[in-house]
Design an enzyme around this catalytic site. Structure first.
Site, PDB file in Angstrom:
ATOM      1  N   GLN A 130       0.832  -1.207   0.000  1.00  0.00           N
ATOM      2  CA  GLN A 130       0.000   0.000   0.000  1.00  0.00           C
ATOM      3  C   GLN A 130       0.863   1.253   0.000  1.00  0.00           C
ATOM      4  O   GLN A 130       1.673   1.453   0.898  1.00  0.00           O
ATOM      5  CB  GLN A 130      -0.904  -0.017   1.234  1.00  0.00           C
ATOM      6  CG  GLN A 130      -1.772   1.216   1.411  1.00  0.00           C
ATOM      7  CD  GLN A 130      -2.445   1.220   2.770  1.00  0.00           C
ATOM      8  OE1 GLN A 130      -1.828   0.887   3.768  1.00  0.00           O
ATOM      9  NE2 GLN A 130      -3.708   1.604   2.805  1.00  0.00           N
ATOM     10  N   GLY A 131       0.684   2.100  -0.995  1.00  0.00           N
ATOM     11  CA  GLY A 131       1.436   3.348  -1.075  1.00  0.00           C
ATOM     12  C   GLY A 131       0.592   4.531  -0.662  1.00  0.00           C
ATOM     13  O   GLY A 131       0.037   5.246  -1.515  1.00  0.00           O
ATOM     14  N   TYR A 132       0.465   4.752   0.644  1.00  0.00           N
ATOM     15  CA  TYR A 132      -0.335   5.852   1.168  1.00  0.00           C
ATOM     16  C   TYR A 132       0.545   6.889   1.868  1.00  0.00           C
ATOM     17  O   TYR A 132       0.708   8.005   1.409  1.00  0.00           O
ATOM     18  CB  TYR A 132      -1.388   5.324   2.152  1.00  0.00           C
ATOM     19  CG  TYR A 132      -2.705   4.915   1.531  1.00  0.00           C
ATOM     20  CD1 TYR A 132      -2.793   4.476   0.218  1.00  0.00           C
ATOM     21  CD2 TYR A 132      -3.876   4.944   2.282  1.00  0.00           C
ATOM     22  CE1 TYR A 132      -4.003   4.093  -0.332  1.00  0.00           C
ATOM     23  CE2 TYR A 132      -5.100   4.563   1.733  1.00  0.00           C
ATOM     24  CZ  TYR A 132      -5.160   4.140   0.434  1.00  0.00           C
ATOM     25  OH  TYR A 132      -6.354   3.767  -0.102  1.00  0.00           O
ATOM     26  N   SER A 133       1.101   6.527   3.028  1.00  0.00           N
ATOM     27  CA  SER A 133       1.800   7.489   3.882  1.00  0.00           C
ATOM     28  C   SER A 133       3.046   8.058   3.204  1.00  0.00           C
ATOM     29  O   SER A 133       3.734   7.372   2.442  1.00  0.00           O
ATOM     30  CB  SER A 133       2.208   6.819   5.202  1.00  0.00           C
ATOM     31  OG  SER A 133       1.072   6.375   5.912  1.00  0.00           O
ATOM     32  N   SER A 165       4.303  -1.332   4.165  1.00  0.00           N
ATOM     33  CA  SER A 165       4.468  -2.682   4.700  1.00  0.00           C
ATOM     34  C   SER A 165       4.771  -3.694   3.592  1.00  0.00           C
ATOM     35  O   SER A 165       4.047  -3.774   2.598  1.00  0.00           O
ATOM     36  CB  SER A 165       3.194  -3.117   5.433  1.00  0.00           C
ATOM     37  OG  SER A 165       2.944  -2.285   6.539  1.00  0.00           O
ATOM     38  N   GLU A 248      -8.972  -1.466   5.792  1.00  0.00           N
ATOM     39  CA  GLU A 248      -7.675  -1.615   6.452  1.00  0.00           C
ATOM     40  C   GLU A 248      -7.822  -1.521   7.968  1.00  0.00           C
ATOM     41  O   GLU A 248      -7.242  -2.311   8.718  1.00  0.00           O
ATOM     42  CB  GLU A 248      -6.704  -0.533   5.967  1.00  0.00           C
ATOM     43  CG  GLU A 248      -5.350  -0.625   6.650  1.00  0.00           C
ATOM     44  CD  GLU A 248      -4.444   0.558   6.345  1.00  0.00           C
ATOM     45  OE1 GLU A 248      -3.241   0.460   6.619  1.00  0.00           O
ATOM     46  OE2 GLU A 248      -4.952   1.588   5.854  1.00  0.00           O
ATOM     47  N   GLU A 377      -5.113   8.206  18.352  1.00  0.00           N
ATOM     48  CA  GLU A 377      -5.629   9.551  18.576  1.00  0.00           C
ATOM     49  C   GLU A 377      -6.514  10.003  17.416  1.00  0.00           C
ATOM     50  O   GLU A 377      -7.579  10.613  17.617  1.00  0.00           O
ATOM     51  CB  GLU A 377      -4.470  10.531  18.773  1.00  0.00           C
ATOM     52  CG  GLU A 377      -3.701  10.353  20.068  1.00  0.00           C
ATOM     53  CD  GLU A 377      -2.768   9.152  20.064  1.00  0.00           C
ATOM     54  OE1 GLU A 377      -2.317   8.733  21.150  1.00  0.00           O
ATOM     55  OE2 GLU A 377      -2.492   8.611  18.970  1.00  0.00           O
TER      56      GLU A 377
END
Length: 393
Positions: A130-133, A165, A248, A377
């Site tokens: 997964q290419g998100y952050s 990951s 997710e 949070e």
């Protein structure tokens, strides 16, 4: 007998006949089946278990049969899950494709994309990351800066992702890229797929405090991405991203429901011993373990209820944040208790008795559960605002 009773009887018989003994009972990390082009199997039995389950579509039991899935109803899928749990069957396939990308493709993908990717996912032939952050985005996912420059029939992608990951082991990536830098940040994003073997893609593992990690830094330098691999509408990738994030977060939360390895009570009994009544010889720890087991059972029922609500299209979109938050914290509690139950052996960092410090390393790894997929949070903020509708949230 009802049709569901018949299904249970048939399923039980099939699992007893087809789940190898090597694939039953608590699984260590080396037994996990991830599939992909470079799949590694602990034993031939684990490969056989994947092939048999995939042939029935039971690695994705509720997906439509035309895409390789099992075509089961929600009630049948719950029966299958309970029967797998009954024989302590290890997962036939661990897959971000099943858990995250597949539901997004079913919702937003073209028919060609579904026919191309979904059967491969079911069979465990393609492994996804997964290419998100991104390093500069923090918790504000929509602030991504990885850009896709339009070149006619394809894009050229440049940028960086972080906390990707298993990027070093994945075959393909589903990735958020900015296709319109002039648009408001939530509107100029697109959701694309591309092969990790494409020239210009490089990865670098990130080592965590536990001494190992699934996470990587991922770099894109003039990476060609074909336009046929756009999922959903151009510049509306945020819609796909939100849909996938819900799956997710539910996946991460499920760690609170399904515990790998031996039950906490058994581990504690080995190290602490039993009293004359056959109970754990530490009443305080015994009470804490009992509390955990009750909470885990309640959480499992909550997961089932939410699954039913999702199937009936009655689930609140923010409910995944509740499951992610509680499941993450529950898994952290479990490993805290394992450390308490393991005594001095739990503190060992390496050595034969401690399986190279697995207990301590696994405990440290759980600290990331409340960060990955959106911090605890962030989840609490979402719960306060969208579920509880608290003033000022």
């Amino acid at each position: 007998m009802s049709e569901l009773d018949d299904f249970r009887t048939e399923t039980r018989a099939w699992l007893e006949a087809n789940c190898p003994l090597e694939c039953r009972g608590p699984a260590d990390e080396g037994a996990a089946i991830w599939g992909g082009r470079n799949a590694v199997f602990k034993t031939p039995a684990h490969k056989l278990w994947l092939d048999r389950m995939a042939a029935r579509g039971w690695t994705a039991p509720e997906w439509p049969t035309e895409y390789g899935g099992g075509g089961l109803s929600r009630e049948q899928a719950k029966v299958l899950t309970s029967e797998l749990r009954r024989i302590q069957a290890q997962p036939a396939l661990n897959s971000f494709g099943v858990w995250m990308l597949g539901p997004a493709l079913l919702q937003f993908g073209t028919e060609e994309q579904k026919q191309r990717f979904l059967p491969e996912i079911v069979r465990g032939e393609i492994r996804w990351c997964q290419g998100y952050s991104e390093p500069g985005a923090g918790s504000d996912l929509a602030s991504i800066q990885t850009r896709a420059e339009d070149r006619g029939d394809h894009w050229i992608v440049n940028g960086q992702k972080i906390w990707t990951s298993y990027a070093d082991k994945a075959d393909w990536i589903f990735c958020l890229v900015r296709t319109d830098p002039q648009a408001p940040k939530h509107l100029g994003i697109s959701f694309v797929l591309f092969d990790m073997a494409t020239p210009g893609v490089t990865t670098r593992p990130i080592t965590l405090i536990s001494g190992k990690s699934p996470f990587c830094e991922t770099f894109f330098d003039d990476v060609r991405v074909e336009k046929e691999n756009l999922v959903g509408t151009l510049n509306r990738g945020w819609d796909v991203a939100k849909h996938l994030l819900a799956h997710e977060r539910t996946m991460i939360g499920a760690m609170g429901e399904v515990a790998a390895g031996r039950p906490v009570g058994q581990v504690a009994a080995d190290h602490i011993g039993l009293d004359e009544a056959g109970r754990l010889d530490d009443p305080m720890l015994r009470a804490r373990i009992a509390e955990l087991e009750v909470d885990a059972a309640a959480f499992r029922l909550a997961m089932e209820r939410v699954g039913d609500q999702v199937k009936a299209k009655q689930a609140h979109p923010a409910i995944a944040s509740m499951l992610k938050y509680y499941g993450s914290e529950l898994n952290k509690r479990r490993h805290e208790l394992l450390m308490a139950a393991g005594g001095h052996e739990a503190l060992e960092w390496e050595g034969e008795r401690s399986r190279d410090g697995a207990m301590a390393r696994d405990w440290l790894r759980t600290k990331a559960n409340s960060i990955e997929g959106g911090t605890s949070e962030i989840q609490l903020n979402i719960i306060a605002k969208h579920l509880l509708q608290l003033p000022g949230a």
